[in-house]
Scaffold this motif. Structure first.
Motif, short mmCIF file in Angstrom:
data_model
loop_
_atom_site.label_atom_id
_atom_site.label_comp_id
_atom_site.label_asym_id
_atom_site.label_seq_id
_atom_site.Cartn_x
_atom_site.Cartn_y
_atom_site.Cartn_z
N UNK A 33 0.95 -1.04 0.31
CA UNK A 33 0.21 0.57 0.13
C UNK A 33 0.60 1.32 0.42
N UNK A 34 1.77 0.98 0.96
CA UNK A 34 2.59 2.15 1.28
C UNK A 34 3.47 2.43 -0.45
N UNK A 35 3.77 1.84 -1.27
CA UNK A 35 4.17 1.99 -2.47
C UNK A 35 3.47 1.97 -3.67
N UNK A 36 2.51 2.38 -3.66
CA UNK A 36 1.68 2.53 -4.52
C UNK A 36 1.34 3.55 -3.84
N UNK A 37 0.75 4.42 -2.60
CA UNK A 37 0.41 5.38 -2.32
C UNK A 37 1.96 6.56 -3.13
N UNK A 61 3.05 -15.47 1.44
CA UNK A 61 3.18 -16.42 0.86
C UNK A 61 2.04 -16.55 -0.45
N UNK A 62 0.72 -16.04 -0.72
CA UNK A 62 -0.07 -16.14 -1.52
C UNK A 62 -0.14 -15.26 -1.96
N UNK A 63 -0.62 -15.68 -3.45
CA UNK A 63 -1.38 -14.66 -4.51
C UNK A 63 -1.99 -13.19 -3.83
N UNK A 64 -2.18 -11.93 -4.36
CA UNK A 64 -2.69 -10.86 -4.04
C UNK A 64 -3.42 -10.36 -5.34
N UNK A 65 -3.94 -9.56 -5.55
CA UNK A 65 -4.59 -8.40 -6.29
C UNK A 65 -4.52 -6.41 -5.71
N UNK A 66 -4.37 -6.26 -6.29
CA UNK A 66 -4.34 -4.42 -6.04
C UNK A 66 -5.60 -3.95 -6.22
N UNK A 67 -5.71 -3.24 -6.11
CA UNK A 67 -7.09 -1.67 -6.62
C UNK A 67 -7.05 -0.84 -6.00
N UNK A 68 -7.31 0.06 -7.23
CA UNK A 68 -7.58 1.81 -6.19
C UNK A 68 -8.69 1.74 -6.70
N UNK A 69 -9.21 2.74 -5.55
CA UNK A 69 -10.65 3.05 -5.39
C UNK A 69 -9.86 4.48 -4.97
N UNK A 70 -11.02 4.78 -3.44
CA UNK A 70 -10.28 6.03 -3.35
C UNK A 70 -9.36 5.86 -2.16
N UNK A 71 -8.60 4.92 -2.14
CA UNK A 71 -7.09 4.10 -1.45
C UNK A 71 -7.00 2.75 -2.20
N UNK A 72 -6.40 2.06 -1.56
CA UNK A 72 -5.67 0.78 -1.64
C UNK A 72 -6.74 -0.45 -1.33
N UNK A 73 -6.88 -1.31 -1.81
CA UNK A 73 -7.53 -2.54 -1.76
C UNK A 73 -6.50 -3.25 -2.34
N UNK A 74 -5.78 -4.32 -0.93
CA UNK A 74 -5.16 -5.39 -1.16
C UNK A 74 -6.55 -6.38 -1.17
N UNK A 75 -6.79 -7.71 -1.97
CA UNK A 75 -6.87 -8.16 -2.12
C UNK A 75 -6.24 -10.02 -1.82
N UNK A 77 -6.52 -14.11 -0.62
CA UNK A 77 -7.18 -15.52 -0.56
C UNK A 77 -8.77 -15.21 0.45
N UNK A 78 -8.71 -15.18 1.34
CA UNK A 78 -8.98 -15.14 2.77
C UNK A 78 -9.56 -13.77 3.40
N UNK A 79 -9.10 -12.35 3.06
CA UNK A 79 -9.25 -11.34 3.09
C UNK A 79 -8.71 -9.92 2.27
N UNK A 80 -9.39 -9.37 2.52
CA UNK A 80 -9.12 -7.42 1.40
C UNK A 80 -8.96 -6.30 3.10
N UNK A 81 -7.57 -6.22 2.52
CA UNK A 81 -7.06 -4.78 3.03
C UNK A 81 -7.35 -3.59 2.85
N UNK A 82 -7.68 -2.29 3.24
CA UNK A 82 -7.84 -1.53 2.16
C UNK A 82 -7.49 -0.28 3.79
N UNK A 83 -6.76 0.91 2.35
CA UNK A 83 -6.16 2.02 2.86
C UNK A 83 -6.73 3.12 2.31
N UNK A 84 -7.34 4.18 2.46
CA UNK A 84 -7.45 5.67 1.81
C UNK A 84 -6.59 6.88 1.68
N UNK A 85 -6.45 6.87 0.51
CA UNK A 85 -5.35 8.50 0.28
C UNK A 85 -6.33 9.33 1.01
#
Length: 117
Positions: A33-37, A61-75, A77-85
């Motif tokens: 998240x910090x790298x994207x921000x 050790x797991x694959x993930x996806x990163x999305x932009x919205x009003x912040x950074x969303x890390x998806x 396999x089992x949870x989502x971690x979000x931060x706002x800009x």
């Protein structure tokens, strides 16, 4: 008695290991998240442009996806971690999703777009 003690020891060990993995995953997600921000804040100064951000290919050790919205969303396999800009100089629109690894972020006036690198 010995079997019960062994099972109890294994259960406690597995619990501690799971907690350590969760803490590691959380920290790795925060780094992504910090790298994207940081890339967003650097691009904000320009009217348009793009930058490449090299991210780890996995988190915990797991694959993930990163999305932009009003912040950074890390998806994960089992949870989502979000931060706002916070701290941007104006309002922007954000869009795009990519899997872990190298990504590109494009800025065109008031929009940021994330794409696979």
């Amino acid at each position: 008695m010995g079997i019960a003690l062994a099972i109890g020891t294994i259960s406690v060990f597995n619990s501690y290991r799971a907690q350590a993995m969760d803490a590691t995953t959380e920290k790795e997600a925060e780094i992504v998240q910090a790298e994207i921000e940081n890339a967003i804040f650097q691009l904000e100064r320009a009217n348009s442009g793009n930058t490449e951000v090299v991210l780890p290919s996995d988190i915990g050790g797991s694959d993930y996806s990163v999305s932009l919205y009003e912040g950074v969303r890390i998806g994960l396999n089992y949870r989502t971690i979000e931060s706002n800009f916070t701290g941007l100089n104006q309002e922007y629109s954000f869009r795009g999703t990519a899997d872990g690894g190298t990504v590109k972020i494009y800025k065109n006036q008031d929009e940021f777009v994330l794409r696979p690198g």
